[in-house]
Design an enzyme around this catalytic site. Structure first.
Site, mmCIF file in Angstrom:
data_model
loop_
_atom_site.group_PDB
_atom_site.id
_atom_site.type_symbol
_atom_site.label_atom_id
_atom_site.label_comp_id
_atom_site.label_asym_id
_atom_site.label_seq_id
_atom_site.Cartn_x
_atom_site.Cartn_y
_atom_site.Cartn_z
ATOM 1 N N HIS A 1 42.715 53.001 -0.874
ATOM 2 C CA HIS A 1 43.798 53.976 -1.009
ATOM 3 C C HIS A 1 44.111 54.633 0.328
ATOM 4 C CE1 HIS A 1 44.001 53.997 -5.430
ATOM 5 N NE2 HIS A 1 42.705 53.779 -5.381
ATOM 6 N N PRO A 2 45.380 54.883 0.589
ATOM 7 C CA PRO A 2 45.736 55.622 1.799
ATOM 8 C C PRO A 2 45.459 57.101 1.609
ATOM 9 C CG PRO A 2 47.699 55.225 0.490
ATOM 10 C CD PRO A 2 46.563 54.518 -0.220
ATOM 11 N N PHE B 1 40.074 61.386 0.319
ATOM 12 C CA PHE B 1 40.375 62.259 -0.815
ATOM 13 C C PHE B 1 41.239 61.481 -1.801
ATOM 14 C CE2 PHE B 1 43.486 65.252 -2.752
ATOM 15 C CZ PHE B 1 42.600 65.945 -3.566
ATOM 16 N N ALA C 1 48.155 61.030 -7.896
ATOM 17 C CA ALA C 1 49.204 61.870 -7.311
ATOM 18 C C ALA C 1 50.535 61.811 -8.050
ATOM 19 C CB ALA C 1 49.420 61.475 -5.848
ATOM 20 N N ILE D 1 43.189 61.247 -5.508
ATOM 21 C CA ILE D 1 43.771 62.013 -6.606
ATOM 22 C C ILE D 1 44.889 61.190 -7.221
ATOM 23 C CG2 ILE D 1 45.426 63.205 -5.094
ATOM 24 C CD1 ILE D 1 45.081 65.678 -6.879
ATOM 25 N N GLU E 1 53.431 56.233 -6.222
ATOM 26 C CA GLU E 1 52.564 57.282 -6.775
ATOM 27 C C GLU E 1 52.620 58.549 -5.933
ATOM 28 O OE1 GLU E 1 49.646 53.821 -8.548
ATOM 29 O OE2 GLU E 1 49.100 54.901 -6.712
#
Length: 336
Positions: free
Chosen positions: A59-60, A114, A118, A116, A83
């Site tokens: 994930h970025p 991090f 989004a 999440i 997203e």
């Protein structure tokens, strides 16, 4: 209708090769609900810590369009961009800079990006959540990140299933919202509606996890001195720990509160979700705090906290606790 997947398709949903292999071997699935059930079992019970870290690395960071691992995977990069579309659309230069700085601090503390879910969340909401989760112990945050990864996996499985039934790719989460015709606050309802349109089959009972359409505790802020909503105010929801003795006056003790969630009020003065959407709320003492000093620097109140009690007989009720604010006074009431 049986649903089967290849490793490469499942790797787009969750960037762990071990997870993808186990999911492909577990199929075919009779329904989306069966696929999600298998995914959760594999993710939480059958893969190891290295698989979790591999998926996280795919994930970025929030505010970036693609991670290094996504550079050769156009579908994954497109889905990540979709997203984050709400966050990127609502991000100012200063917020992006602050997100970048906190992303660095987070990675230094925990050792991974991090993570999440989004979709539908503004950059301000994500920044508050990032700051809040930064306070977690590493072992706690590792589990939280794994839960967020599973939320993303479930959303992407829905897109993958839709892609098997439609020629077009569901790469933009706004399309999912349009098909489902429901709020992003209810992730399960989005998936259910998306599959109803995409697979022409009724949603499984397994998806009906709650009858509520919003969390049981909500709030909004009205600036009565200006006659308009209080926008951009940081809000925190806390619950008094049940293992702590109940004091006679809660204002004298601040060590017994556990944070449930944080948000920033939107243009209508309403906060985002401050807690999970559940049928029955736990009875006990709750506190909603507002950063009124930042909103009204010349006012009398640097912050405002509202403490209220939910009783055992009120577990199924909704509690709307608004703040009516002016520079030199405030009031509240129990709404519904």
């Amino acid at each position: 209708m049986e649903l089967s997947f290849e490793d490469k398709d499942l790797f787009v949903c969750c960037g762990s090769a071990k997870f993808a292999r186990k999911m492909a071997s577990a199929g075919p699935f009779r329904s989306y609900a069966d696929a999600v059930s298998a995914a959760r079992d594999i993710w939480f019970n059958q893969v190891d810590v290295n698989a979790w870290l591999e998926a996280f690395s795919a994930h970025p960071a929030i505010g970036q369009t693609a991670s290094p691992a996504q550079s050769k995977n156009n579908t994954s990069a497109q889905w990540s961009k979709g997203e984050q579309s709400t966050a990127l659309a609502t991000a100012s230069g200063s917020i992006l800079q602050e997100l970048s700085e906190w992303n660095v601090l987070y990675r230094q503390k925990f050792g991974f990006v991090f993570l999440i879910c989004a979709s539908g969340r503004t950059s301000s909401e994500i920044l508050v959540e990032l700051k809040n989760r930064y306070q977690n112990r590493p072992i706690v945050e590792f589990q939280v990140a794994a839960e967020e990864q599973m939320k993303i996996t479930e959303l992407r499985l829905a897109k993958l299933l839709s892609g098997k039934d439609h020629a077009s790719s569901a790469s933009d989460d706004t399309n999912m919202i349009g098909v489902a015709k429901k709020s992003e606050e209810d992730r399960v309802s989005i998936i259910s509606g998306h599959l109803t349109a995409g697979l022409k089959s009724p949603p499984s009972e397994a998806l009906q996890r709650t009858t509520r359409s919003r969390p049981p505790i909500t709030t909004h802020v009205l600036d009565v001195s200006q006659g308009h909503p209080g926008r951009g105010i940081e809000v925190h929801l806390e619950k008094w720990r049940q293992d702590r003795p109940r004091p006679a006056f809660y204002g004298l003790n601040t060590s017994g509160w556990d944070t449930l969630g944080s948000s920033i009020t939107d243009k209508d003065g309403r906060s985002g979700p401050l807690m999970n959407t559940v049928d029955a709320v736990e009875p006990g003492l709750y506190r909603i705090s507002f950063n009124t000093g930042k909103y009204c620097p010349g006012g009398f109140f640097p912050s405002v906290s509202i403490v209220f009690e939910i009783r055992e007989t009120q577990r199924l009720e909704h509690f709307h606790v608004p703040l009516l604010l002016s520079p030199f006074s405030f009031s509240t009431y129990r709404g519904s």
